[in-house]
Design a protein around this motif. Structure first.
Motif, PDB file in Angstrom:
ATOM      1  N   GLU A 140       3.559   9.741  -4.521  1.00  0.00           N
ATOM      2  CA  GLU A 140       2.890  10.921  -4.426  1.00  0.00           C
ATOM      3  C   GLU A 140       3.772  11.875  -3.353  1.00  0.00           C
ATOM      4  O   GLU A 140       3.649  12.864  -3.605  1.00  0.00           O
ATOM      5  N   GLN A 141       4.025  11.304  -2.379  1.00  0.00           N
ATOM      6  CA  GLN A 141       4.926  12.078  -1.376  1.00  0.00           C
ATOM      7  C   GLN A 141       6.152  12.620  -2.029  1.00  0.00           C
ATOM      8  O   GLN A 141       6.663  13.915  -1.692  1.00  0.00           O
ATOM      9  N   ARG A 142       6.875  11.874  -2.816  1.00  0.00           N
ATOM     10  CA  ARG A 142       8.012  12.220  -3.471  1.00  0.00           C
ATOM     11  C   ARG A 142       7.822  13.372  -4.302  1.00  0.00           C
ATOM     12  O   ARG A 142       8.684  14.530  -4.170  1.00  0.00           O
ATOM     13  N   GLU A 143       6.818  13.552  -4.962  1.00  0.00           N
ATOM     14  CA  GLU A 143       6.594  14.777  -5.955  1.00  0.00           C
ATOM     15  C   GLU A 143       6.236  16.023  -4.914  1.00  0.00           C
ATOM     16  O   GLU A 143       6.555  17.139  -5.613  1.00  0.00           O
ATOM     17  N   ARG A 144       6.075  15.877  -3.812  1.00  0.00           N
ATOM     18  CA  ARG A 144       5.933  17.154  -2.918  1.00  0.00           C
ATOM     19  C   ARG A 144       7.204  17.328  -2.202  1.00  0.00           C
ATOM     20  O   ARG A 144       6.959  18.570  -1.366  1.00  0.00           O
ATOM     21  N   LEU A 145       8.177  16.717  -2.297  1.00  0.00           N
ATOM     22  CA  LEU A 145       9.371  16.951  -1.443  1.00  0.00           C
ATOM     23  C   LEU A 145      10.190  17.994  -2.304  1.00  0.00           C
ATOM     24  O   LEU A 145      10.192  18.566  -3.415  1.00  0.00           O
ATOM     25  N   GLU A 168      15.459  13.794  -0.625  1.00  0.00           N
ATOM     26  CA  GLU A 168      14.791  13.358   0.871  1.00  0.00           C
ATOM     27  C   GLU A 168      14.110  12.184   0.923  1.00  0.00           C
ATOM     28  O   GLU A 168      13.705  11.578  -0.103  1.00  0.00           O
ATOM     29  N   THR A 169      14.110  11.371   2.165  1.00  0.00           N
ATOM     30  CA  THR A 169      13.335  10.588   2.541  1.00  0.00           C
ATOM     31  C   THR A 169      11.860  10.680   2.664  1.00  0.00           C
ATOM     32  O   THR A 169      11.555  11.692   3.389  1.00  0.00           O
ATOM     33  N   VAL A 170      11.109   9.936   1.955  1.00  0.00           N
ATOM     34  CA  VAL A 170       9.630  10.196   1.952  1.00  0.00           C
ATOM     35  C   VAL A 170       9.093  10.101   3.495  1.00  0.00           C
ATOM     36  O   VAL A 170       9.513   9.113   4.067  1.00  0.00           O
ATOM     37  N   PRO A 171       8.148  10.652   4.058  1.00  0.00           N
ATOM     38  CA  PRO A 171       7.455  10.185   5.516  1.00  0.00           C
ATOM     39  C   PRO A 171       7.348   8.914   5.526  1.00  0.00           C
ATOM     40  O   PRO A 171       7.396   8.220   6.673  1.00  0.00           O
ATOM     41  N   VAL A 172       6.632   8.276   4.570  1.00  0.00           N
ATOM     42  CA  VAL A 172       5.847   6.952   4.712  1.00  0.00           C
ATOM     43  C   VAL A 172       7.119   5.905   4.866  1.00  0.00           C
ATOM     44  O   VAL A 172       7.186   4.806   5.577  1.00  0.00           O
ATOM     45  N   VAL A 173       8.307   6.318   4.410  1.00  0.00           N
ATOM     46  CA  VAL A 173       9.550   5.103   4.633  1.00  0.00           C
ATOM     47  C   VAL A 173      10.300   5.192   5.985  1.00  0.00           C
ATOM     48  O   VAL A 173      10.005   4.190   6.740  1.00  0.00           O
ATOM     49  N   GLU A 174      10.042   6.396   6.727  1.00  0.00           N
ATOM     50  CA  GLU A 174      10.335   6.569   8.157  1.00  0.00           C
ATOM     51  C   GLU A 174       9.266   5.790   8.992  1.00  0.00           C
ATOM     52  O   GLU A 174       9.610   5.158   9.920  1.00  0.00           O
ATOM     53  N   GLU A 175       8.019   5.807   8.654  1.00  0.00           N
ATOM     54  CA  GLU A 175       6.993   5.319   9.297  1.00  0.00           C
ATOM     55  C   GLU A 175       7.158   3.721   9.191  1.00  0.00           C
ATOM     56  O   GLU A 175       6.987   3.065  10.154  1.00  0.00           O
ATOM     57  N   LEU A 176       7.390   3.287   7.966  1.00  0.00           N
ATOM     58  CA  LEU A 176       7.651   1.799   7.863  1.00  0.00           C
ATOM     59  C   LEU A 176       8.927   1.289   8.489  1.00  0.00           C
ATOM     60  O   LEU A 176       8.811   0.000   8.872  1.00  0.00           O
ATOM     61  N   PRO A 205       0.683  -1.317  -0.133  1.00  0.00           N
ATOM     62  CA  PRO A 205      -0.056   0.168  -0.027  1.00  0.00           C
ATOM     63  C   PRO A 205       0.780   1.355  -0.017  1.00  0.00           C
ATOM     64  O   PRO A 205       0.207   2.208  -0.235  1.00  0.00           O
ATOM     65  N   ALA A 206       2.048   1.123   0.567  1.00  0.00           N
ATOM     66  CA  ALA A 206       3.005   2.300   0.525  1.00  0.00           C
ATOM     67  C   ALA A 206       3.604   2.663  -0.722  1.00  0.00           C
ATOM     68  O   ALA A 206       4.204   3.818  -0.683  1.00  0.00           O
TER      69      ALA A 206
END
Length: 404
Positions: A33-38, A43-51, A26-27
């Motif tokens: 999507e998150q990478r397009e907003r960095l 930079e590391t996308v937030p979902v990676v740190e969450e995972l 799912p991530a």
């Protein structure tokens, strides 16, 4: 040879499969999507740190490292099916479990050859996932398929080493958390033994004289999750002599020790990539209709899927045999098998991915499916860690030696 998974492997497989279904797959779209907003693509996308936090919580962390003091303490045979599962999402799964190259190889080098201070300063934060690293060996001006060709100089000057050279395709170097390079160069360029001319030194990224010149693309991809692949200039960069890894002249041997596990890890993940491709082929085949019948009813599609299944089963057995040999007789004793899987696996998986792309039509080359990016990664592994032709040459010479 008994390739049945033991109880610990089965337990970790079940946890990892559930982790992939619940979190990783799912991530994938979320990460894009998150990478397009960095502000910066590196930079590391937030979902990676969450995972990463979730993987650590579940004990799915540093599974690659056989040293139980630092890692999970798994054998190669135990780790193989786990790496295969992670290979189904090679951009995310290895990264969020701290099992991604080049950090894995660098952690192995520091575990085996680093001194106490080097392990404390660099290995511990790598194991914790707090920093990233890079391995600087390949050079643009020479045929790096022959590692004895490297021209980077590492010269002793009192209590320091001075590094001068140009490297490229240095994986991980674009990542802002990349704090340390393991650099291979020549400390004795005129030495009689061409395999004792090289040494390795630890070079912090912020060392004066170290310049990240540009990011190198791979089939147009920048491979953000792994920290990209950079061209790096070392212009009289100075580090303490204590930053030497192992001994002077030991660089070639360290590189060989590093590349053995790296090669089999790549092949393990490649099998997972092939399994993902087969799954996508089957889902596409039963859901699309052409010329009055489902693609799943077309004979050529039957051939593609059947051939892919046979190929994957063959490759898996060869990889498991190689892992078993590495565990029982060591990397040197498994040299023939390591080279065999390095030749066979990327080549076969590229063919499977090519068929999967063909079955998906325009979608296969788009960003809406992972196939194009998987293809680029698999095709690159026919070059990385030694091109196929180098392994074929070595393997053939070993076979011929028995008859000469």
């Amino acid at each position: 040879m008994d390739f049945a998974y033991d109880a610990r492997t089965e337990e970790l497989r079940a946890k990892l499969l559930a982790f992939m279904d619940e979190y990783v797959y799912p991530a994938e779209a979320v990460a894009h999507e998150q990478r397009e907003r960095l502000a910066s693509p590196w930079e590391t996308v937030p979902v990676v740190e969450e995972l990463k936090a979730e993987a650590r919580r579940q004990g799915l962390w540093n599974l690659f490292l056989p040293d139980s003091e630092y890692g999970a303490g798994l054998t190669n045979l135990q780790y193989a099916p786990l790496a295969e599962i992670m290979g189904r999402s090679p951009q995310l799964a290895p990264t969020v479990t701290n099992c991604a190259a080049p950090d894995t190889g660098n952690m192995e080098v520091l575990t085996q050859f680093g001194d106490e201070q080097q392990r404390k300063q660099w290995l511990e934060p790598l194991l914790a996932g707090e920093i990233r690293s890079a391995f600087a060996m390949t050079e643009p001006e020479v045929a790096s398929s022959d590692a004895t060709n490297i021209t980077t100089h590492i010269e002793r000057d009192g209590d320091e080493y001075v590094i001068t050279g140009r490297k490229w395709y240095i994986s991980g170097a674009m990542h802002p958390d990349c704090k340390i390079f393991i650099v291979m160069g020549k400390t004795d360029p005129d030495g009689e033994d061409i395999r004792r001319q090289q040494s390795m030194v630890l070079v912090p990224r912020d060392t004066p004289g170290v310049t990240i010149k540009r990011a190198m693309q791979v089939f147009g991809y920048e491979d953000h999750y792994h920290g990209g692949h950079a061209e790096v200039i070392f212009d009289h960069a100075r580090v303490p002599a204590s930053n030497l890894v192992g001994e002077e002249g030991g660089g070639f041997a360290i590189a060989q020790a590093r590349l053995g596990p790296g090669r089999i890890h790549h092949c393990m993940r490649l099998i997972g990539m092939a399994e993902r491709a087969i799954e996508l082929m089957c889902r596409r085949a039963v859901s699309r209709t052409a010329f009055g019948k489902a693609l799943a009813q077309q004979g050529v599609v039957h051939n593609w899927i059947a051939d892919a299944r046979v190929t994957v089963e063959q490759l898996r057995l060869l990889v498991l045999k190689t892992a078993w040999l590495m565990d029982t007789v060591g990397n040197r004793g498994a040299h023939t098998e390591i080279q065999s899987i390095k030749i066979a696996t990327p080549r076969a998986v590229v063919d499977i991915l090519d068929r999967a792309i063909q079955l998906h039509g325009a979608g296969g080359v788009s960003q809406d499916f992972p196939l194009a990016e998987l293809y680029a990664g698999a095709r690159t592994l026919m070059i990385a860690d030694g091109p196929d032709e180098v392994h074929q040459r070595s393997l053939a010479r070993r076979e011929l030696k028995r008859y000469v």
